[in-house]
Design a protein around this motif. Structure first.
Motif, PDB file in Angstrom:
ATOM      1  N   VAL A  79      -4.991   9.498  -3.282  1.00  0.00           N
ATOM      2  CA  VAL A  79      -5.043   9.136  -4.692  1.00  0.00           C
ATOM      3  C   VAL A  79      -5.648   7.745  -4.813  1.00  0.00           C
ATOM      4  CG1 VAL A  79      -3.723   8.708  -6.797  1.00  0.00           C
ATOM      5  CG2 VAL A  79      -3.009  10.528  -5.241  1.00  0.00           C
ATOM      6  N   ASP A  80      -6.656   7.612  -5.678  1.00  0.00           N
ATOM      7  CA  ASP A  80      -7.305   6.327  -5.936  1.00  0.00           C
ATOM      8  C   ASP A  80      -6.898   5.877  -7.333  1.00  0.00           C
ATOM      9  OD1 ASP A  80      -8.950   4.117  -5.968  1.00  0.00           O
ATOM     10  OD2 ASP A  80     -10.830   5.248  -6.061  1.00  0.00           O
ATOM     11  N   LEU A  81      -6.181   4.753  -7.412  1.00  0.00           N
ATOM     12  CA  LEU A  81      -5.702   4.229  -8.690  1.00  0.00           C
ATOM     13  C   LEU A  81      -6.795   3.395  -9.358  1.00  0.00           C
ATOM     14  CD1 LEU A  81      -2.188   2.908  -7.587  1.00  0.00           C
ATOM     15  CD2 LEU A  81      -2.727   5.150  -8.550  1.00  0.00           C
ATOM     16  N   GLY A  82      -7.058   3.661 -10.632  1.00  0.00           N
ATOM     17  CA  GLY A  82      -8.073   2.894 -11.343  1.00  0.00           C
ATOM     18  C   GLY A  82      -9.415   2.972 -10.656  1.00  0.00           C
ATOM     19  N   SER A  83      -9.884   4.182 -10.422  1.00  0.00           N
ATOM     20  CA  SER A  83     -11.022   4.412  -9.526  1.00  0.00           C
ATOM     21  C   SER A  83     -12.322   3.796 -10.021  1.00  0.00           C
ATOM     22  CB  SER A  83     -11.209   5.925  -9.319  1.00  0.00           C
ATOM     23  OG  SER A  83     -12.112   6.187  -8.295  1.00  0.00           O
ATOM     24  N   GLY A  84     -12.521   3.649 -11.318  1.00  0.00           N
ATOM     25  CA  GLY A  84     -13.729   3.003 -11.822  1.00  0.00           C
ATOM     26  C   GLY A  84     -14.979   3.777 -11.476  1.00  0.00           C
ATOM     27  N   ALA A 157      -4.187  -4.435  -9.914  1.00  0.00           N
ATOM     28  CA  ALA A 157      -3.009  -5.115 -10.445  1.00  0.00           C
ATOM     29  C   ALA A 157      -2.333  -5.899  -9.318  1.00  0.00           C
ATOM     30  CB  ALA A 157      -2.032  -4.095 -11.034  1.00  0.00           C
ATOM     31  N   PRO A 158      -1.407  -6.809  -9.652  1.00  0.00           N
ATOM     32  CA  PRO A 158      -0.614  -7.484  -8.615  1.00  0.00           C
ATOM     33  C   PRO A 158       0.202  -6.485  -7.812  1.00  0.00           C
ATOM     34  CG  PRO A 158      -0.397  -8.610 -10.717  1.00  0.00           C
ATOM     35  CD  PRO A 158      -1.107  -7.323 -11.000  1.00  0.00           C
ATOM     36  N   LEU A 159       0.641  -6.906  -6.641  1.00  0.00           N
ATOM     37  CA  LEU A 159       1.339  -5.998  -5.721  1.00  0.00           C
ATOM     38  C   LEU A 159       2.573  -5.343  -6.341  1.00  0.00           C
ATOM     39  CD1 LEU A 159       1.403  -7.681  -2.185  1.00  0.00           C
ATOM     40  CD2 LEU A 159       0.361  -5.499  -2.831  1.00  0.00           C
ATOM     41  N   ASN A 160       3.363  -6.116  -7.081  1.00  0.00           N
ATOM     42  CA  ASN A 160       4.588  -5.513  -7.626  1.00  0.00           C
ATOM     43  C   ASN A 160       4.276  -4.449  -8.674  1.00  0.00           C
ATOM     44  OD1 ASN A 160       3.670  -7.540  -9.351  1.00  0.00           O
ATOM     45  ND2 ASN A 160       5.708  -8.256  -9.903  1.00  0.00           N
ATOM     46  N   VAL A 161       3.204  -4.627  -9.427  1.00  0.00           N
ATOM     47  CA  VAL A 161       2.791  -3.620 -10.404  1.00  0.00           C
ATOM     48  C   VAL A 161       2.188  -2.414  -9.686  1.00  0.00           C
ATOM     49  CG1 VAL A 161       1.337  -3.164 -12.409  1.00  0.00           C
ATOM     50  CG2 VAL A 161       2.429  -5.410 -12.136  1.00  0.00           C
ATOM     51  N   LEU A 162       1.362  -2.676  -8.675  1.00  0.00           N
ATOM     52  CA  LEU A 162       0.785  -1.582  -7.889  1.00  0.00           C
ATOM     53  C   LEU A 162       1.859  -0.709  -7.258  1.00  0.00           C
ATOM     54  CD1 LEU A 162      -2.258  -2.964  -5.876  1.00  0.00           C
ATOM     55  CD2 LEU A 162      -2.259  -1.272  -7.717  1.00  0.00           C
ATOM     56  N   ARG A 175       1.619   6.330   2.606  1.00  0.00           N
ATOM     57  CA  ARG A 175       1.330   4.901   2.580  1.00  0.00           C
ATOM     58  C   ARG A 175       0.450   4.500   1.401  1.00  0.00           C
ATOM     59  NH1 ARG A 175       3.095   5.609   7.559  1.00  0.00           N
ATOM     60  NH2 ARG A 175       3.737   3.812   8.792  1.00  0.00           N
ATOM     61  N   LEU A 176       0.793   3.371   0.827  1.00  0.00           N
ATOM     62  CA  LEU A 176      -0.034   2.713  -0.177  1.00  0.00           C
ATOM     63  C   LEU A 176      -0.787   1.585   0.515  1.00  0.00           C
ATOM     64  CD1 LEU A 176      -0.880   1.746  -3.090  1.00  0.00           C
ATOM     65  CD2 LEU A 176       1.284   0.494  -3.141  1.00  0.00           C
ATOM     66  N   TRP A 177      -2.103   1.560   0.326  1.00  0.00           N
ATOM     67  CA  TRP A 177      -2.926   0.457   0.824  1.00  0.00           C
ATOM     68  C   TRP A 177      -3.574  -0.236  -0.360  1.00  0.00           C
ATOM     69  CZ3 TRP A 177      -3.222  -1.510   5.672  1.00  0.00           C
ATOM     70  CH2 TRP A 177      -2.705  -0.735   6.716  1.00  0.00           C
ATOM     71  N   ALA A 178      -3.245  -1.521  -0.535  1.00  0.00           N
ATOM     72  CA  ALA A 178      -3.795  -2.319  -1.622  1.00  0.00           C
ATOM     73  C   ALA A 178      -4.894  -3.217  -1.073  1.00  0.00           C
ATOM     74  CB  ALA A 178      -2.698  -3.165  -2.264  1.00  0.00           C
ATOM     75  N   TYR A 179      -6.076  -3.120  -1.668  1.00  0.00           N
ATOM     76  CA  TYR A 179      -7.220  -3.960  -1.286  1.00  0.00           C
ATOM     77  C   TYR A 179      -7.090  -5.281  -2.038  1.00  0.00           C
ATOM     78  CZ  TYR A 179      -9.721   0.081   0.765  1.00  0.00           C
ATOM     79  OH  TYR A 179     -10.105   1.158   1.532  1.00  0.00           O
ATOM     80  N   LYS A 180      -6.786  -6.333  -1.300  1.00  0.00           N
ATOM     81  CA  LYS A 180      -6.505  -7.626  -1.910  1.00  0.00           C
ATOM     82  C   LYS A 180      -7.408  -8.725  -1.355  1.00  0.00           C
ATOM     83  CE  LYS A 180      -3.181  -6.808  -4.840  1.00  0.00           C
ATOM     84  NZ  LYS A 180      -3.305  -7.264  -6.231  1.00  0.00           N
ATOM     85  N   TRP A 188       3.313 -11.774  -2.658  1.00  0.00           N
ATOM     86  CA  TRP A 188       4.016 -11.085  -1.581  1.00  0.00           C
ATOM     87  C   TRP A 188       5.485 -10.820  -1.878  1.00  0.00           C
ATOM     88  CZ3 TRP A 188       1.395  -8.913   2.237  1.00  0.00           C
ATOM     89  CH2 TRP A 188       2.124  -8.366   3.303  1.00  0.00           C
ATOM     90  N   GLU A 189       6.237 -11.845  -2.253  1.00  0.00           N
ATOM     91  CA  GLU A 189       7.680 -11.681  -2.400  1.00  0.00           C
ATOM     92  C   GLU A 189       8.019 -10.744  -3.556  1.00  0.00           C
ATOM     93  OE1 GLU A 189      11.620 -11.775  -1.561  1.00  0.00           O
ATOM     94  OE2 GLU A 189       9.906 -12.379  -0.322  1.00  0.00           O
ATOM     95  N   ALA A 190       7.321 -10.890  -4.667  1.00  0.00           N
ATOM     96  CA  ALA A 190       7.565  -9.973  -5.791  1.00  0.00           C
ATOM     97  C   ALA A 190       7.190  -8.547  -5.402  1.00  0.00           C
ATOM     98  CB  ALA A 190       6.767 -10.411  -7.013  1.00  0.00           C
ATOM     99  N   GLY A 191       6.117  -8.383  -4.642  1.00  0.00           N
ATOM    100  CA  GLY A 191       5.717  -7.066  -4.181  1.00  0.00           C
ATOM    101  C   GLY A 191       6.747  -6.448  -3.257  1.00  0.00           C
ATOM    102  N   ARG A 192       7.304  -7.272  -2.385  1.00  0.00           N
ATOM    103  CA  ARG A 192       8.335  -6.784  -1.455  1.00  0.00           C
ATOM    104  C   ARG A 192       9.557  -6.284  -2.206  1.00  0.00           C
ATOM    105  NH1 ARG A 192      12.922  -8.062   0.471  1.00  0.00           N
ATOM    106  NH2 ARG A 192      13.010  -9.996  -0.727  1.00  0.00           N
TER     107      ARG A 192
END
Length: 246
Positions: A79-84, A157-162, A175-180, A188-192
């Protein structure tokens, strides 16, 4: 840059990152770029205009995940989120091969229309679906919830939103992989914390230096360890307005 030279260079750069691309995959990616370039004036798909720049910033950047996160199964659902314009989803699906199905989520109608056209032209319409809906809506549909093996997102989006967008779509073990970018440490901490609420665990990050001075890509991995609680994702817009873990 002509198509043959572009494809040769993509094959060379891909191999440098441990990504082997078939001739058919290279042809498909060149054709995809032609479609993106032709449609950009109508749909504002990308600020990149030059073939050589697109090769690195869109295609190599999309594909480096395959070199750092393998080995890859012969089949799965991506799944590609916000694929554009289809990054990173289309290059990944083309490279992974016909055993992989895809769901490209793009809530903007014009971009979703472009993606549908691209999927048809590239011969992917038997295994790739374009949905013009938000991730929060897809994550509540029984047909997609907790079905994906892999969720990817680039510049969304930021990690916690993603985490709230992506984890409900993943099966346990997916697994989710976020390209950052290099400043991901600030998220990081909010995402965790958000990942933990949603049944996931923020595993770590892998850094790669893109060629030609294109900068550093940081790929953040989140693994789904438990089912996501039924209350998530929240209604559209709420994850971004009131992000978890903030």
């Amino acid at each position: 840059m002509d198509g043959a030279r572009w494809q040769d260079e993509l094959a060379r750069l891909g191999a440098a990152f441990g990504v082997r691309l078939s001739g058919d995959a290279l042809v498909a990616m060149w054709r995809h770029w032609q479609l993106v370039r032709e449609a950009t004036g109508r749909f504002n798909l990308t600020a990149v205009r030059e073939d050589a720049e697109a090769l690195v910033r869109h295609y190599v950047d999309s594909l480096v995940l395959l070199g750092i996160a393998g080995p890859w199964a012969a089949e799965g659902l991506l799944v590609d989120l916000g694929s554009g314009a289809g990054f990173p989803g289309i290059p990944l699906l083309v490279a992974l091969g016909p055993g992989w199905r895809g769901l490209l989520l793009e809530s903007q109608g014009k971009k979703a229309a472009f993606l549908r056209e691209a999927v048809t032209v590239l011969g992917l319409d038997g295994r790739v679906i374009v949905e013009p809906v938000r991730a929060e809506e897809a994550g509540r549909r029984d047909s997609w919830r907790e079905q994906a093996d892999l969720v990817v997102a680039r510049a969304v989006a930021p990690l916690n939103v993603l985490a709230e967008y992506g984890l409900p779509l993943l099966r346990v073990g997916g697994r989710l992989w976020a390209y950052k970018g290099p400043r991901v440490a600030e998220e990081w901490e909010a995402g965790r914390r958000a990942a933990t609420v949603l049944g996931g665990r923020l595993v770590g990050a892998r850094e790669v230096e893109l060629p030609g001075g294109a900068g550093r890509r940081v790929l953040v991995e989140v693994v789904k360890e438990e089912p996501t609680p039924a209350g998530y994702p929240r209604r559209p817009g709420l994850p971004a307005r009131r992000p978890l873990g903030a």
